[in-house]
Motif scaffolding. Structure first.
Motif, PDB file in Angstrom:
ATOM      1  N   LEU A  30       0.843  -1.196   0.000  1.00 39.14           N
ATOM      2  CA  LEU A  30       0.000   0.000   0.000  1.00 39.14           C
ATOM      3  C   LEU A  30       0.875   1.241   0.000  1.00 39.14           C
ATOM      4  N   LEU A  37       7.996   4.691   2.263  1.00 37.82           N
ATOM      5  CA  LEU A  37       8.000   3.589   1.293  1.00 37.82           C
ATOM      6  C   LEU A  37       8.867   3.887   0.070  1.00 37.82           C
ATOM      7  N   THR A 111       1.396  10.514   6.219  1.00 35.97           N
ATOM      8  CA  THR A 111       0.042  10.346   6.759  1.00 35.97           C
ATOM      9  C   THR A 111       0.056   9.634   8.116  1.00 35.97           C
TER      10      THR A 111
HETATM   11  C1  LIG Z   1      13.945  12.384   6.257  1.00 35.58           C
HETATM   12  C2  LIG Z   1      12.759  11.794   6.962  1.00 35.58           C
HETATM   13  C3  LIG Z   1      12.579  12.090   8.301  1.00 35.58           C
HETATM   14  C4  LIG Z   1      11.490  11.551   8.988  1.00 35.58           C
HETATM   15  N1  LIG Z   1      11.338  11.862  10.309  1.00 35.58           N
HETATM   16  C5  LIG Z   1      10.277  11.362  10.982  1.00 35.58           C
HETATM   17  C6  LIG Z   1      10.070  11.671  12.362  1.00 35.58           C
HETATM   18  O1  LIG Z   1      10.831  12.416  12.988  1.00 35.58           O
HETATM   19  N2  LIG Z   1       8.996  11.105  12.962  1.00 35.58           N
HETATM   20  C7  LIG Z   1       8.123  10.292  12.302  1.00 35.58           C
HETATM   21  O2  LIG Z   1       7.162   9.812  12.912  1.00 35.58           O
HETATM   22  N3  LIG Z   1       8.279  10.006  11.005  1.00 35.58           N
HETATM   23  C8  LIG Z   1       9.332  10.519  10.330  1.00 35.58           C
HETATM   24  N4  LIG Z   1       9.478  10.215   9.014  1.00 35.58           N
HETATM   25  C9  LIG Z   1       8.512   9.315   8.358  1.00 35.58           C
HETATM   26  C10 LIG Z   1       7.293  10.067   7.896  1.00 35.58           C
HETATM   27  O3  LIG Z   1       6.569  10.532   9.014  1.00 35.58           O
HETATM   28  C11 LIG Z   1       6.347   9.171   7.059  1.00 35.58           C
HETATM   29  O4  LIG Z   1       5.355   9.997   6.634  1.00 35.58           O
HETATM   30  C12 LIG Z   1       5.691   7.997   7.743  1.00 35.58           C
HETATM   31  O5  LIG Z   1       6.583   7.142   8.359  1.00 35.58           O
HETATM   32  C13 LIG Z   1       4.958   7.089   6.748  1.00 35.58           C
HETATM   33  O6  LIG Z   1       3.865   7.730   6.287  1.00 35.58           O
HETATM   34  P1  LIG Z   1       3.509   7.749   4.756  1.00 35.58           P
HETATM   35  O7  LIG Z   1       2.092   8.221   4.676  1.00 35.58           O
HETATM   36  O8  LIG Z   1       4.521   8.523   4.022  1.00 35.58           O
HETATM   37  O9  LIG Z   1       3.519   6.185   4.397  1.00 35.58           O
HETATM   38  P2  LIG Z   1       4.188   5.388   3.184  1.00 35.58           P
HETATM   39  O10 LIG Z   1       5.631   5.710   3.098  1.00 35.58           O
HETATM   40  O11 LIG Z   1       3.361   5.544   1.969  1.00 35.58           O
HETATM   41  O12 LIG Z   1       3.976   3.895   3.734  1.00 35.58           O
HETATM   42  C14 LIG Z   1       4.703   3.443   4.865  1.00 35.58           C
HETATM   43  C15 LIG Z   1       4.300   1.991   5.150  1.00 35.58           C
HETATM   44  O13 LIG Z   1       2.972   1.916   5.655  1.00 35.58           O
HETATM   45  C16 LIG Z   1       2.140   1.103   4.804  1.00 35.58           C
HETATM   46  N5  LIG Z   1       0.841   1.812   4.786  1.00 35.58           N
HETATM   47  C17 LIG Z   1       0.638   3.099   4.461  1.00 35.58           C
HETATM   48  N6  LIG Z   1      -0.658   3.413   4.644  1.00 35.58           N
HETATM   49  C18 LIG Z   1      -1.285   2.285   5.083  1.00 35.58           C
HETATM   50  C19 LIG Z   1      -2.629   1.993   5.469  1.00 35.58           C
HETATM   51  N7  LIG Z   1      -3.599   2.918   5.457  1.00 35.58           N
HETATM   52  N8  LIG Z   1      -2.925   0.718   5.866  1.00 35.58           N
HETATM   53  C20 LIG Z   1      -1.946  -0.221   5.929  1.00 35.58           C
HETATM   54  N9  LIG Z   1      -0.648   0.004   5.576  1.00 35.58           N
HETATM   55  C21 LIG Z   1      -0.324   1.248   5.166  1.00 35.58           C
HETATM   56  C22 LIG Z   1       2.855   1.075   3.457  1.00 35.58           C
HETATM   57  O14 LIG Z   1       2.531  -0.086   2.732  1.00 35.58           O
HETATM   58  C23 LIG Z   1       4.305   1.083   3.907  1.00 35.58           C
HETATM   59  O15 LIG Z   1       4.705  -0.193   4.301  1.00 35.58           O
HETATM   60  C24 LIG Z   1      10.555  10.727   8.306  1.00 35.58           C
HETATM   61  C25 LIG Z   1      10.725  10.453   6.934  1.00 35.58           C
HETATM   62  C26 LIG Z   1      11.803  10.973   6.278  1.00 35.58           C
HETATM   63  C27 LIG Z   1      11.971  10.693   4.801  1.00 35.58           C
END
Ligand SMILES: Cc1cc2nc3c(=O)[nH]c(=O)nc-3n(C[C@H](O)[C@H](O)[C@H](O)COP(=O)(O)OP(=O)(O)OC[C@H]3O[C@@H](n4cnc5c(N)ncnc54)[C@H](O)[C@@H]3O)c2cc1C
Length: 284
Positions: A30, A37, A111
């Motif tokens: 997803l 991801l 998210t």
């Molecule tokens: C440089 C950097 C610094 C960061 N620092 C932090 C921080 O300080 N604190 C923090 O909390 N995060 C941090 N993050 C991570 C960030 O918050 C991401 O947004 C979060 O980890 C994942 O959210 P996403 O929506 O981007 O998910 P994605 O990257 O799209 O997915 C992440 C995972 O979740 C799964 N997934 C996504 N949505 C669902 C759903 N609805 N149901 C089931 N599975 C799902 C996907 O398949 C994947 O395995 C950082 C990221 C980066 C690149």
């Protein structure tokens, strides 16, 4: 490095998404905000055959009242939670934690559901959801189920979610009238993942703290509920002696591993510092 080649689908309904997950099993992944991801694809830490983009599923978006509590859709972005007046009123812990998540560019796309599903041990939302007693709403072709946040996180980067399930929302119970919350974290630089963080929640009645929840991030594989420290402060005025007792008890709750930057001893020390600050703030 570039990602391995993969297919891409953007289902228009949850039913369509479930059908894709059923057809591709573990080969499907997803895609929510892509902030974790996509880098993992580019580093070839993951090589799914199909990305199932949740971007067209409007039912996974938004922040809405649920009785006196809240329901937040899984695709709600960190920045929307950060700016929401409803969140500030009904779950201020989330509003306090949001600015600690990475940087603005990442908060604009990442998210809530993606963060919870990823279950990074240093992430802010998992600890907040445990502190708030939130329910995680999970859907699949078999129907919908709710799991308490406290039971949702199983091990390092492992949750209750099965390969055919989608995290659809988080439900947060109404705050008690005297509820207070504090989110604190220590990171090497603003925007870095936390070395240690603390999501704290309590009710303050007649100068005493009750229903205290102290949930740490960055000190274990999953969010850690500090039960001994919570018991030490429960029903007490947070004076210096009670705070010191709670800080002392932390060694029974936390056994952090050291990492590249911080030794285990330093992490425990920082957790005690945050506990002292959080309890003093809850009592004010
Ligand atoms: C440089 C950097 C610094 C960061 N620092 C932090 C921080 O300080 N604190 C923090 O909390 N995060 C941090 N993050 C991570 C960030 O918050 C991401 O947004 C979060 O980890 C994942 O959210 P996403 O929506 O981007 O998910 P994605 O990257 O799209 O997915 C992440 C995972 O979740 C799964 N997934 C996504 N949505 C669902 C759903 N609805 N149901 C089931 N599975 C799902 C996907 O398949 C994947 O395995 C950082 C990221 C980066 C690149």
């Amino acid at each position: 490095m570039k990602a391995s080649s993969f297919g891409y689908a953007r289902p228009a309904s949850l039913a369509e998404a479930f059908a894709l997950l059923a057809r591709h099993g573990e080969g499907a992944k997803l895609l929510a905000g892509g902030q974790s991801l996509i880098p993992s694809l580019n580093m070839r830490l993951a090589a799914p055959e199909l990305l199932v983009d949740l971007g067209a599923l409007g039912e996974l978006e938004g922040i809405a009242p649920l009785g006196q509590g809240l329901r937040i859709g899984a695709r709600t972005r960190h920045c929307e939670i950060e700016r929401s007046a409803l969140v500030a009123e009904r779950a201020p812990l989330l509003a306090q934690a949001a600015p600690h998540i990475a940087h603005v560019a990442i908060r604009n796309r990442g998210t809530l559901g993606g963060s919870l599903a990823l279950a990074d041990p240093a992430a802010e939302w998992p600890a907040c959801c445990v502190a708030l007693g939130a329910q995680i709403v999970i859907a699949s072709a078999r129907g919908e189920r709710r799991v308490a946040a406290e039971q949702f996180f199983k091990a390092l980067y492992a949750t209750e979610l099965a390969a055919d399930e989608i995290l659809v929302a988080v439900e947060i119970p109404p705050p008690a009238p005297q509820a207070r919350s504090v989110f604190l974290e220590l990171a090497r630089r603003r925007g870095d993942y936390a070395m240690v963080g603390l999501a704290a929640q309590a009710n303050r009645t007649d100068g005493q703290l009750r229903d205290v929840r102290l949930v740490f991030l960055g000190v274990g594989a999953i969010p850690v509920l500090a039960r001994h420290a919570m018991a030490a402060i429960e029903g007490k005025a947070a004076d210096a002696a009670a705070i010191a007792a709670a800080q002392h008890e932390l060694s029974k709750d936390l056994s952090p591993n050291g990492d590249l930057y911080t030794s285990a001893e330093a992490k425990l020390h920082l957790a005690r510092v945050l506990t002292g600050r959080a309890l003093a703030a809850l009592a004010r």
